[in-house]
Design an enzyme around this catalytic site. Structure first.
Site, PDB file in Angstrom:
ATOM      1  N   SER A 100       2.794  -7.740  -1.863  1.00 57.59           N
ATOM      2  CA  SER A 100       1.399  -7.316  -1.772  1.00 57.59           C
ATOM      3  C   SER A 100       1.125  -6.075  -2.607  1.00 57.59           C
ATOM      4  O   SER A 100       1.806  -5.050  -2.460  1.00 57.59           O
ATOM      5  CB  SER A 100       1.055  -7.032  -0.304  1.00 57.59           C
ATOM      6  OG  SER A 100      -0.090  -6.223  -0.185  1.00 57.59           O
ATOM      7  N   GLY A 101       0.114  -6.149  -3.468  1.00 56.91           N
ATOM      8  CA  GLY A 101      -0.310  -4.971  -4.206  1.00 56.91           C
ATOM      9  C   GLY A 101      -0.788  -3.871  -3.279  1.00 56.91           C
ATOM     10  O   GLY A 101      -0.620  -2.678  -3.567  1.00 56.91           O
ATOM     11  N   CYS A 221      -9.865  -3.503  -2.653  1.00 54.93           N
ATOM     12  CA  CYS A 221      -9.245  -4.424  -1.703  1.00 54.93           C
ATOM     13  C   CYS A 221     -10.225  -5.540  -1.387  1.00 54.93           C
ATOM     14  O   CYS A 221     -11.437  -5.313  -1.278  1.00 54.93           O
ATOM     15  CB  CYS A 221      -8.868  -3.679  -0.427  1.00 54.93           C
ATOM     16  SG  CYS A 221      -8.291  -4.757   0.909  1.00 54.93           S
ATOM     17  N   SER A 384      -6.403  -7.429   8.119  1.00 53.16           N
ATOM     18  CA  SER A 384      -7.741  -6.826   8.064  1.00 53.16           C
ATOM     19  C   SER A 384      -8.723  -7.555   8.974  1.00 53.16           C
ATOM     20  O   SER A 384      -9.796  -7.028   9.269  1.00 53.16           O
ATOM     21  CB  SER A 384      -8.271  -6.844   6.622  1.00 53.16           C
ATOM     22  OG  SER A 384      -7.509  -5.999   5.791  1.00 53.16           O
ATOM     23  N   THR A 451      -0.333 -10.606   4.548  1.00 54.30           N
ATOM     24  CA  THR A 451      -0.104  -9.648   3.471  1.00 54.30           C
ATOM     25  C   THR A 451       0.692  -8.422   3.914  1.00 54.30           C
ATOM     26  O   THR A 451       1.618  -7.998   3.233  1.00 54.30           O
ATOM     27  CB  THR A 451      -1.448  -9.168   2.903  1.00 54.30           C
ATOM     28  OG1 THR A 451      -2.347  -8.889   3.995  1.00 54.30           O
ATOM     29  CG2 THR A 451      -2.066 -10.213   1.996  1.00 54.30           C
TER      30      THR A 451
END
Length: 558
Positions: A100-101, A221, A384, A451
């Site tokens: 994950s970035g 994001c 999220s 993620t």
């Protein structure tokens, strides 16, 4: 895995004519070669790309065979995940890793914690890929070292049956190396920059590169506001760049994952040039929010105008110079993004959604499949999302639509603890449990990933230990909640010296120095305190529908 006895014979033949290599043993050469199956990151990328292509074909034939992954921010975390999977399920089949970035920005940057806005060092991405595969190679070496030690014991005791059985385990050994889906954000610059970074990622071992259609230097994001997308031509140039990188390096099976953020993005940085009516630029511009222009005299200083459908109009520009899309165009923009990407070199799709709602996801995929029937989705089961609240609200709505009494619930407050254990929470948990299986059946989701799970597990486990250890429980908090649990579930990491490579090192010392080797293992090593007799991990076979034949361990050595 190569045949062990054949490898020994080949090493023996090699050594026959090496008169000065008398201390080199062919069986040790064979063992070290088997422990180092993947010599380079490109070997890893080629091997895992074939796995991923095979899994995609199997999913096309049977949508119950979806794949899964968890995001990892360190090589050790990835290693422990794959060791756990092999321990609990018997096979790594259909289980991947996700890079994950977001987690690189938050946890791996020399600047310290950063938001997910491509502000971290781009080289941190291939560095983490390389780190992960270094740890997975070590997991292979460690597990094989144990088998080689058992083989030596059987040979010493002249146990022919045991020797044959252990040799078969060695020959059928399944590596911990699995595909990584690696996040390149929006490419970290122009198409040349994307190409250069993609090459580094592939050389480190990445078989699948994920890229999003946001503006690189304004990247946000996917679950935050302010997202700005690029015209299709810009994004397709970067898809081409990644494909060229794969082909240049000989990874013909490399996978490109195209992500669209258009469902939550309402802005674009530039207006592409349309050359013919109905081309991609024309379709993209057709989503712009514009004002009709009766006369050029209506233009103010610095204003611009375009011609659409034979009429002049002025795109509505914000004070920051960005242009707005019309309200209500998000769905159609997502579909066009996805169809265009698949028709121009992408292999898989990623659609960022505001909540995990099966019907919404399915409606998008069905619209895409009208144009590209084989379209497959990678879905972010994101932390999220407030999964509890979202699914309790979905359960509430379902109960209400069926005429059930929901008067005791406050729909907006269903996250509250007072609703735990109620019928609405039970139904919601059932929906969450079934979400991945059902969405893979109904919404074309080939791969489910989380993620940032290990970001949150690190926080939670540390909070639990700190609360107990620095409180009245003291050392009991660690012993009861960590060490004893490690022992009870058969977690190898309880013997941390072994996990860090002590026995691998001892084996090598014996290869190199013979009887003169100074070993770290032996009766005085405190790791012996953690030997538990007759402790075997039980393979998970709990009837839960997922991509692995109803939870049963399947597949052989890869």
């Amino acid at each position: 895995m190569a045949n062990y006895n054949t490898s020994v014979c080949e090493a023996s033949d090699l050594l026959k004519n090496k008169s000065t290599w008398g201390s080199i043993k062919p069986e040790y050469v064979a063992r070290m070669q088997l422990q180092n199956k993947f010599k380079t990151g490109l070997d890893v990328a080629k091997y895992t790309a074939k796995i991923m292509r095979q899994d995609m074909a199997e999913y096309d034939a049977d949508t119950t065979t979806y794949t899964q992954s968890l995001g990892c921010w360190h090589g050790f975390v990835a290693q422990q995940k794959m060791i756990s999977i092999k321990k609990n399920f018997g096979s790594t089949n259909k289980r991947y890793l996700y890079l994950s970035g977001w987690m690189i920005a938050a946890m791996r940057s020399e600047f310290g914690p950063l938001p997910d806005q491509s502000m971290h060092e781009k080289t941190a991405v291939p560095a983490l890929i390389e780190e992960i595969y270094t740890f997975l190679r070590q997991a292979d070496a460690r597990e094989l070292t144990k088998l080689f030690k058992q083989l030596d014991k059987a040979i010493k005791e002249n146990d022919k049956v045991g020797e044959a059985n252990i040799t078969q385990l060695i020959n059928n050994f399944e590596t911990h190396i699995v595909p990584i889906i690696a996040d390149i954000d929006a490419g970290f610059g122009n198409e040349e920059a994307t190409y250069l970074l993609a090459k580094k990622m592939i050389e480190a071992g990445a078989c699948c590169v994920q890229m999003e259609n946001q503006v690189s230097d304004a990247k946000q994001c996917g679950h935050q506001a302010g997202k700005v997308t690029v015209p299709h031509e810009d994004f397709l140039a970067k898809i081409n760049a990644v494909r060229y990188a794969f082909l240049e390096l000989g990874v013909e099976d490399g996978v490109i994952l195209a992500r669209t953020d258009s469902l939550g993005a309402g802005l674009t940085q530039k207006i592409p040039v349309s050359k013919t009516p109905g081309d991609l630029a024309s379709k993209y511009n057709g989503f712009l929010e514009t004002s009709p222009l009766a006369s050029l005299d209506d233009l103010k200083e610095g204003d611009m105008f375009i011609k659409q459908d034979g009429k002049l109009c002025k795109p509505n520009r914000l004070p920051n110079g960005l242009y707005k899309f019309r309200e209500g165009t998000n769905f159609d923009r997502v579909v066009l993004d996805c169809v265009t990407s698949l028709q121009n070199g992408a292999d898989l799709l990623w659609i960022e959604t505001p909540i995990p709602h099966l019907e919404t996801i399915a409606s998008l995929v069905n619209a895409i499949r009208n144009e590209v029937p084989s379209a497959k989705l990678v879905y972010n089961n994101s932390p999220s999302f407030n999964w509890t609240l979202s699914f309790r609200q979905q359960a509430y709505d379902e109960m209400k639509s069926k005429g059930q009494d929901v008067s005791s619930y406050d729909r907006d407050s269903l996250m509250e603890e007072e609703y735990d254990g109620t019928p609405v929470s039970t139904l919601a948990d059932d929906k969450i449990r079934a979400f991945q299986f059902e969405s893979s059946q109904k919404a074309g989701i080939f791969h489910h990933l989380i993620t940032l799970p290990t970001y949150h597990t690190a926080s939670l486990s540390t909070d639990t230990l700190a609360k107990g250890y620095f409180g009245p429980e003291g050392m009991l908090a660690y012993v009861r909640d960590v060490q004893r649990k490690e022992i009870r579930v058969g977690l190898d990491c309880v013997k941390h010296q072994d996990m860090a490579g002590t026995y691998i090192g001892d084996a090598h010392k014996e290869y190199f120095s013979g009887e003169a080797a100074l070993l770290a293992g032996g009766k005085d090593n405190t790791m012996n305190q953690f030997e538990v007799k007759s402790k075997k991990a039980k393979l998970m076979n709990n009837g839960v529908r997922n991509g692995h034949s109803n939870g049963a361990a399947i597949g052989g050595a890869r």
